[in-house]
Design a protein around this motif. Structure first.
Motif, PDB file in Angstrom:
ATOM      1  N   ARG A  22     -36.294 -62.031 -42.401  1.00 30.99           N
ATOM      2  CA  ARG A  22     -35.189 -62.036 -43.269  1.00 30.99           C
ATOM      3  C   ARG A  22     -35.495 -62.257 -44.696  1.00 30.99           C
ATOM      4  N   SER A  23     -36.293 -63.376 -44.866  1.00 30.82           N
ATOM      5  CA  SER A  23     -36.818 -63.279 -46.432  1.00 30.82           C
ATOM      6  C   SER A  23     -37.527 -62.109 -46.964  1.00 30.82           C
ATOM      7  N   THR A  24     -38.254 -61.417 -45.872  1.00 29.78           N
ATOM      8  CA  THR A  24     -38.969 -60.201 -46.423  1.00 29.78           C
ATOM      9  C   THR A  24     -38.012 -59.108 -46.853  1.00 29.78           C
ATOM     10  N   ALA A  25     -36.982 -58.895 -46.100  1.00 37.86           N
ATOM     11  CA  ALA A  25     -35.884 -58.027 -46.241  1.00 37.86           C
ATOM     12  C   ALA A  25     -35.378 -58.141 -47.555  1.00 37.86           C
ATOM     13  N   ALA A  26     -34.838 -59.520 -47.667  1.00 38.64           N
ATOM     14  CA  ALA A  26     -34.050 -59.684 -48.829  1.00 38.64           C
ATOM     15  C   ALA A  26     -35.107 -59.491 -50.156  1.00 38.64           C
ATOM     16  N   ALA A  27     -36.281 -59.819 -50.118  1.00 37.40           N
ATOM     17  CA  ALA A  27     -37.180 -59.880 -51.101  1.00 37.40           C
ATOM     18  C   ALA A  27     -37.326 -58.142 -51.419  1.00 37.40           C
ATOM     19  N   TYR A  67     -29.139 -56.856 -68.453  1.00 44.67           N
ATOM     20  CA  TYR A  67     -28.688 -58.037 -67.907  1.00 44.67           C
ATOM     21  C   TYR A  67     -29.034 -58.276 -66.473  1.00 44.67           C
ATOM     22  N   LEU A  68     -28.789 -57.024 -65.649  1.00 48.01           N
ATOM     23  CA  LEU A  68     -28.814 -56.760 -64.314  1.00 48.01           C
ATOM     24  C   LEU A  68     -30.396 -57.028 -64.177  1.00 48.01           C
ATOM     25  N   THR A  69     -31.271 -56.401 -64.829  1.00 49.68           N
ATOM     26  CA  THR A  69     -32.806 -56.404 -64.573  1.00 49.68           C
ATOM     27  C   THR A  69     -33.086 -57.769 -64.696  1.00 49.68           C
ATOM     28  N   ALA A  70     -32.843 -58.566 -65.792  1.00 53.49           N
ATOM     29  CA  ALA A  70     -33.121 -60.056 -65.907  1.00 53.49           C
ATOM     30  C   ALA A  70     -32.671 -60.752 -64.573  1.00 53.49           C
ATOM     31  N   ALA A  71     -31.622 -60.598 -64.203  1.00 50.64           N
ATOM     32  CA  ALA A  71     -31.045 -61.318 -62.918  1.00 50.64           C
ATOM     33  C   ALA A  71     -31.953 -60.894 -61.576  1.00 50.64           C
ATOM     34  N   ALA A  72     -31.998 -59.794 -61.737  1.00 54.42           N
ATOM     35  CA  ALA A  72     -32.919 -59.349 -60.555  1.00 54.42           C
ATOM     36  C   ALA A  72     -34.154 -59.869 -60.393  1.00 54.42           C
ATOM     37  N   ALA A  73     -34.695 -59.643 -61.647  1.00 54.80           N
ATOM     38  CA  ALA A  73     -36.370 -60.448 -61.753  1.00 54.80           C
ATOM     39  C   ALA A  73     -36.273 -61.810 -61.385  1.00 54.80           C
ATOM     40  N   LEU A  74     -35.231 -62.564 -61.782  1.00 50.29           N
ATOM     41  CA  LEU A  74     -35.203 -63.965 -61.186  1.00 50.29           C
ATOM     42  C   LEU A  74     -35.102 -64.269 -59.765  1.00 50.29           C
ATOM     43  N   THR A  75     -33.975 -63.375 -59.370  1.00 51.91           N
ATOM     44  CA  THR A  75     -33.713 -63.429 -58.045  1.00 51.91           C
ATOM     45  C   THR A  75     -34.945 -62.999 -56.877  1.00 51.91           C
ATOM     46  N   TRP A  76     -35.404 -61.739 -57.430  1.00 55.45           N
ATOM     47  CA  TRP A  76     -36.835 -61.449 -56.657  1.00 55.45           C
ATOM     48  C   TRP A  76     -37.774 -62.605 -56.734  1.00 55.45           C
ATOM     49  N   CYS A  78     -37.873 -65.743 -57.024  1.00 55.25           N
ATOM     50  CA  CYS A  78     -37.352 -66.999 -56.092  1.00 55.25           C
ATOM     51  C   CYS A  78     -37.282 -66.510 -54.693  1.00 55.25           C
ATOM     52  N   LEU A  79     -37.008 -65.209 -54.315  1.00 57.96           N
ATOM     53  CA  LEU A  79     -37.106 -64.922 -52.734  1.00 57.96           C
ATOM     54  C   LEU A  79     -38.547 -64.445 -52.420  1.00 57.96           C
ATOM     55  N   ARG A  80     -39.121 -64.059 -53.458  1.00 56.14           N
ATOM     56  CA  ARG A  80     -40.661 -63.834 -52.887  1.00 56.14           C
ATOM     57  C   ARG A  80     -41.319 -65.096 -53.086  1.00 56.14           C
ATOM     58  N   ALA A  81     -41.278 -66.033 -53.580  1.00 54.47           N
ATOM     59  CA  ALA A  81     -41.769 -67.552 -53.436  1.00 54.47           C
ATOM     60  C   ALA A  81     -41.341 -67.924 -52.038  1.00 54.47           C
ATOM     61  N   ARG A  82     -39.999 -67.712 -51.788  1.00 55.40           N
ATOM     62  CA  ARG A  82     -39.502 -68.227 -50.580  1.00 55.40           C
ATOM     63  C   ARG A  82     -40.118 -67.575 -49.291  1.00 55.40           C
ATOM     64  N   GLU A  83     -40.457 -66.294 -49.449  1.00 53.64           N
ATOM     65  CA  GLU A  83     -40.927 -65.425 -48.238  1.00 53.64           C
ATOM     66  C   GLU A  83     -42.301 -66.131 -48.458  1.00 53.64           C
ATOM     67  N   LYS A  84     -43.236 -66.014 -49.293  1.00 50.32           N
ATOM     68  CA  LYS A  84     -44.555 -66.567 -49.158  1.00 50.32           C
ATOM     69  C   LYS A  84     -44.563 -67.946 -48.515  1.00 50.32           C
ATOM     70  N   ALA A  85     -43.904 -68.762 -48.807  1.00 49.46           N
ATOM     71  CA  ALA A  85     -43.842 -70.306 -48.085  1.00 49.46           C
ATOM     72  C   ALA A  85     -43.503 -70.071 -46.648  1.00 49.46           C
TER      73      ALA A  85
END
Length: 106
Positions: A22-27, A67-76, A78-85
């Protein structure tokens, strides 16, 4: 036979969605959004430079992909860190299941 309405654990690996999947798909979706918003930002910047539209709506529209790029970069991120964990935790759980005698084999 299972009780109706009761969820039973799934034994098939491709049908069960674990936390890592699930975290991989979200990332992945966040990464795609990041790429597409960056492309849209570059396209609107090029249109602003080359076409120089004078509409009042344009001055509000062209920075939106950035603006969407900045928000998507922050989201990605966070999700990538969660996926790695989650992957690290799953790897540790797999290592814990091995018997102690295997370390001294052969």
């Amino acid at each position: 036979m299972s009780t109706p309405g009761r969820r039973m654990p799934c034994s098939h690996p491709t049908r069960c969605r674990s936390a890592t999947r699930r975290s991989t798909a979200a990332a992945q979706w966040a990464g795609r959004l990041l790429c597409w918003s960056l492309a849209a930002g570059m396209a609107t910047a090029a249109a602003d430079l080359l076409l120089a539209p004078h509409g009042t709506w344009w001055h509000a529209l062209w920075p939106l992909p950035w603006y969407l790029t900045a928000a998507a970069a922050l989201t990605w991120a966070c999700l990538r860190a969660r996926e790695k964990a989650a992957q690290r935790q799953a790897a540790e759980e797999e290592d814990d299941d091995s018997p102690d005698g295997w370390d001294q084999a052969a």
